[in-house]
Design a protein around this motif. Sequence first.
Motif, PDB file in Angstrom:
ATOM      1  N   SER A   1       0.835  -1.198   0.000  1.00  0.00           N
ATOM      2  CA  SER A   1       0.000   0.000   0.000  1.00  0.00           C
ATOM      3  C   SER A   1       0.871   1.250   0.000  1.00  0.00           C
ATOM      4  O   SER A   1       2.093   1.191   0.227  1.00  0.00           O
ATOM      5  N   ALA A   2       0.238   2.397  -0.226  1.00  0.00           N
ATOM      6  CA  ALA A   2       0.976   3.661  -0.200  1.00  0.00           C
ATOM      7  C   ALA A   2       1.558   3.911   1.185  1.00  0.00           C
ATOM      8  O   ALA A   2       2.686   4.409   1.326  1.00  0.00           O
ATOM      9  N   ALA A   3       0.802   3.549   2.222  1.00  0.00           N
ATOM     10  CA  ALA A   3       1.302   3.742   3.588  1.00  0.00           C
ATOM     11  C   ALA A   3       2.522   2.874   3.847  1.00  0.00           C
ATOM     12  O   ALA A   3       3.509   3.324   4.460  1.00  0.00           O
ATOM     13  N   ALA A   4       2.478   1.621   3.372  1.00  0.00           N
ATOM     14  CA  ALA A   4       3.618   0.725   3.567  1.00  0.00           C
ATOM     15  C   ALA A   4       4.839   1.223   2.801  1.00  0.00           C
ATOM     16  O   ALA A   4       5.983   1.125   3.277  1.00  0.00           O
ATOM     17  N   MET A   5       4.612   1.778   1.600  1.00  0.00           N
ATOM     18  CA  MET A   5       5.733   2.294   0.823  1.00  0.00           C
ATOM     19  C   MET A   5       6.352   3.516   1.516  1.00  0.00           C
ATOM     20  O   MET A   5       7.577   3.699   1.519  1.00  0.00           O
ATOM     21  N   ASN A   6       5.502   4.362   2.107  1.00  0.00           N
ATOM     22  CA  ASN A   6       6.028   5.505   2.864  1.00  0.00           C
ATOM     23  C   ASN A   6       6.890   5.031   4.030  1.00  0.00           C
ATOM     24  O   ASN A   6       7.922   5.636   4.345  1.00  0.00           O
TER      25      ASN A   6
ATOM     26  N   LEU B   1      16.100   3.974  -5.578  1.00  0.00           N
ATOM     27  CA  LEU B   1      16.112   3.407  -6.926  1.00  0.00           C
ATOM     28  C   LEU B   1      15.655   1.956  -6.905  1.00  0.00           C
ATOM     29  O   LEU B   1      14.935   1.502  -7.803  1.00  0.00           O
ATOM     30  N   ASP B   2      16.039   1.222  -5.852  1.00  0.00           N
ATOM     31  CA  ASP B   2      15.619  -0.170  -5.712  1.00  0.00           C
ATOM     32  C   ASP B   2      14.105  -0.272  -5.604  1.00  0.00           C
ATOM     33  O   ASP B   2      13.486  -1.138  -6.235  1.00  0.00           O
ATOM     34  N   ILE B   3      13.493   0.617  -4.825  1.00  0.00           N
ATOM     35  CA  ILE B   3      12.029   0.617  -4.697  1.00  0.00           C
ATOM     36  C   ILE B   3      11.384   0.965  -6.029  1.00  0.00           C
ATOM     37  O   ILE B   3      10.390   0.348  -6.443  1.00  0.00           O
ATOM     38  N   ALA B   4      11.929   1.973  -6.723  1.00  0.00           N
ATOM     39  CA  ALA B   4      11.353   2.391  -8.004  1.00  0.00           C
ATOM     40  C   ALA B   4      11.411   1.260  -9.029  1.00  0.00           C
ATOM     41  O   ALA B   4      10.441   0.996  -9.742  1.00  0.00           O
TER      42      ALA B   4
ATOM     43  N   ALA C   1       8.215  -0.471 -10.748  1.00  0.00           N
ATOM     44  CA  ALA C   1       8.034  -0.170 -12.171  1.00  0.00           C
ATOM     45  C   ALA C   1       8.378  -1.336 -13.083  1.00  0.00           C
ATOM     46  O   ALA C   1       7.794  -1.476 -14.160  1.00  0.00           O
ATOM     47  N   VAL C   2       9.322  -2.196 -12.673  1.00  0.00           N
ATOM     48  CA  VAL C   2       9.792  -3.272 -13.563  1.00  0.00           C
ATOM     49  C   VAL C   2       9.495  -4.656 -12.980  1.00  0.00           C
ATOM     50  O   VAL C   2       8.861  -5.490 -13.626  1.00  0.00           O
ATOM     51  N   ILE C   3       9.954  -4.889 -11.751  1.00  0.00           N
ATOM     52  CA  ILE C   3       9.837  -6.231 -11.170  1.00  0.00           C
ATOM     53  C   ILE C   3       8.387  -6.623 -10.934  1.00  0.00           C
ATOM     54  O   ILE C   3       7.991  -7.766 -11.199  1.00  0.00           O
ATOM     55  N   LYS C   4       7.585  -5.691 -10.428  1.00  0.00           N
ATOM     56  CA  LYS C   4       6.189  -6.001 -10.122  1.00  0.00           C
ATOM     57  C   LYS C   4       5.407  -6.450 -11.360  1.00  0.00           C
ATOM     58  O   LYS C   4       4.792  -7.519 -11.356  1.00  0.00           O
ATOM     59  N   PRO C   5       5.401  -5.672 -12.482  1.00  0.00           N
ATOM     60  CA  PRO C   5       4.691  -6.166 -13.673  1.00  0.00           C
ATOM     61  C   PRO C   5       5.312  -7.424 -14.255  1.00  0.00           C
ATOM     62  O   PRO C   5       4.619  -8.277 -14.807  1.00  0.00           O
TER      63      PRO C   5
ATOM     64  N   GLU D   1       4.689  -3.919 -19.885  1.00  0.00           N
ATOM     65  CA  GLU D   1       3.764  -3.557 -18.806  1.00  0.00           C
ATOM     66  C   GLU D   1       4.358  -2.469 -17.926  1.00  0.00           C
ATOM     67  O   GLU D   1       3.638  -1.599 -17.419  1.00  0.00           O
ATOM     68  N   ALA D   2       5.657  -2.507 -17.716  1.00  0.00           N
ATOM     69  CA  ALA D   2       6.293  -1.471 -16.908  1.00  0.00           C
ATOM     70  C   ALA D   2       6.154  -0.119 -17.589  1.00  0.00           C
ATOM     71  O   ALA D   2       5.903   0.901 -16.945  1.00  0.00           O
ATOM     72  N   GLY D   3       6.323  -0.104 -18.940  1.00  0.00           N
ATOM     73  CA  GLY D   3       6.149   1.142 -19.661  1.00  0.00           C
ATOM     74  C   GLY D   3       4.738   1.696 -19.549  1.00  0.00           C
ATOM     75  O   GLY D   3       4.521   2.883 -19.390  1.00  0.00           O
ATOM     76  N   ARG D   4       3.753   0.779 -19.582  1.00  0.00           N
ATOM     77  CA  ARG D   4       2.357   1.217 -19.428  1.00  0.00           C
ATOM     78  C   ARG D   4       2.131   1.769 -18.037  1.00  0.00           C
ATOM     79  O   ARG D   4       1.387   2.738 -17.845  1.00  0.00           O
TER      80      ARG D   4
END
Length: 337
Positions: free
Chosen positions: A156-161, A205-208, A212-216, A331-334
């Motif tokens: 979630s956004a809270a967990a990412m914060n 950068l690791d989170i980004a 953006a890439v690993i998740k999709p 998918e990451a690009g989308r």
Amino acid sequence: MAQLAEDRASTIRQNATNEGLNAAQRASLLAEEDKELFTRRAIAEQTLSNAMAQENYDLAKARNDAEQDLVRAQGDMADSVAGRRDAELRLLELQRQQEVADLDLILATKNSATVEWANADKRRASLAGIYDQRADAIRRNNEGPADGYVRSLNVSAAAMNEQVESIGVSALKDLNSQLSDAILGANSLAGAFADMGKRIIASLLDIAIQQAVIKPLANSLFGAADAAGNRSGGFMGSIGSLLSSTFRGGKAKGGGIDPSSWYVVGEKGPEVFAPGVSGTVIPNGGQGSRPSGGGIASIVPSPCFDAVVDGRVVRGSMPIAQATMANGMTEAGRANA
């Protein structure tokens, strides 16, 4: 009920033979008798209803207990996380059904003015939420490798914060140690602050990259999960389904083979054999099952027949990996668009 009707008829006969009673008195006495009979009838009907409810409950409970025993046995024999999860969820549903039956029996047979009835009614109303939470816990405790990893990506956004805050705290702690080293001459102040900046940038950068890439890419590999936790649509799932549906085990002892299936045979080492026609695998000693038609399909290793498992895996995995990476990057690009 027949006894109640007979008692009423007896009262009417007694009143009729009592010459000291007039018509009004006989009617009054019969009305009083009817009130008593009404109460007795209500008690008799409730007793009968309770007995029928208890009988139905006992039969249903016996069936439920037997099915729970069967599901427990199936869960004990399951050889996969998904199999154990499904068994536990089915067992939980049977337990929910049994508790519903327990509470319904109380509500049907006890006086609604009692504390027992009120507690059962309250519990009955809260069962859905209670068992939903238990089901979620079962799914969480029976996650496969893909489920646990994908869940860790879908934060979630809270967990990412909180992750970002943790990065800052960790960097400051490291800076504290490096400043101590700088004061003692083991490090420079500029180097300490530079290291902190690099650490923060690398962690962000690791989170980004993860989002953006690993998740999709992970969703492409493993597919989407339904409410029960079953995944479908991913490359890895398709490969697993293909192998489980076409692989028929080993043939070291010989026996019949199917032209559309895969087998592991054992001459001088395991070789994956995909027959194009029906036939029979003959073991080294030649004592296995032979085809009834007279012909024998044998496997003879030669330079022209590449049956080395590792080679096939490498050649087969590269196109899959390339296609998966391309799909994940698309998918990451989308996601970033």
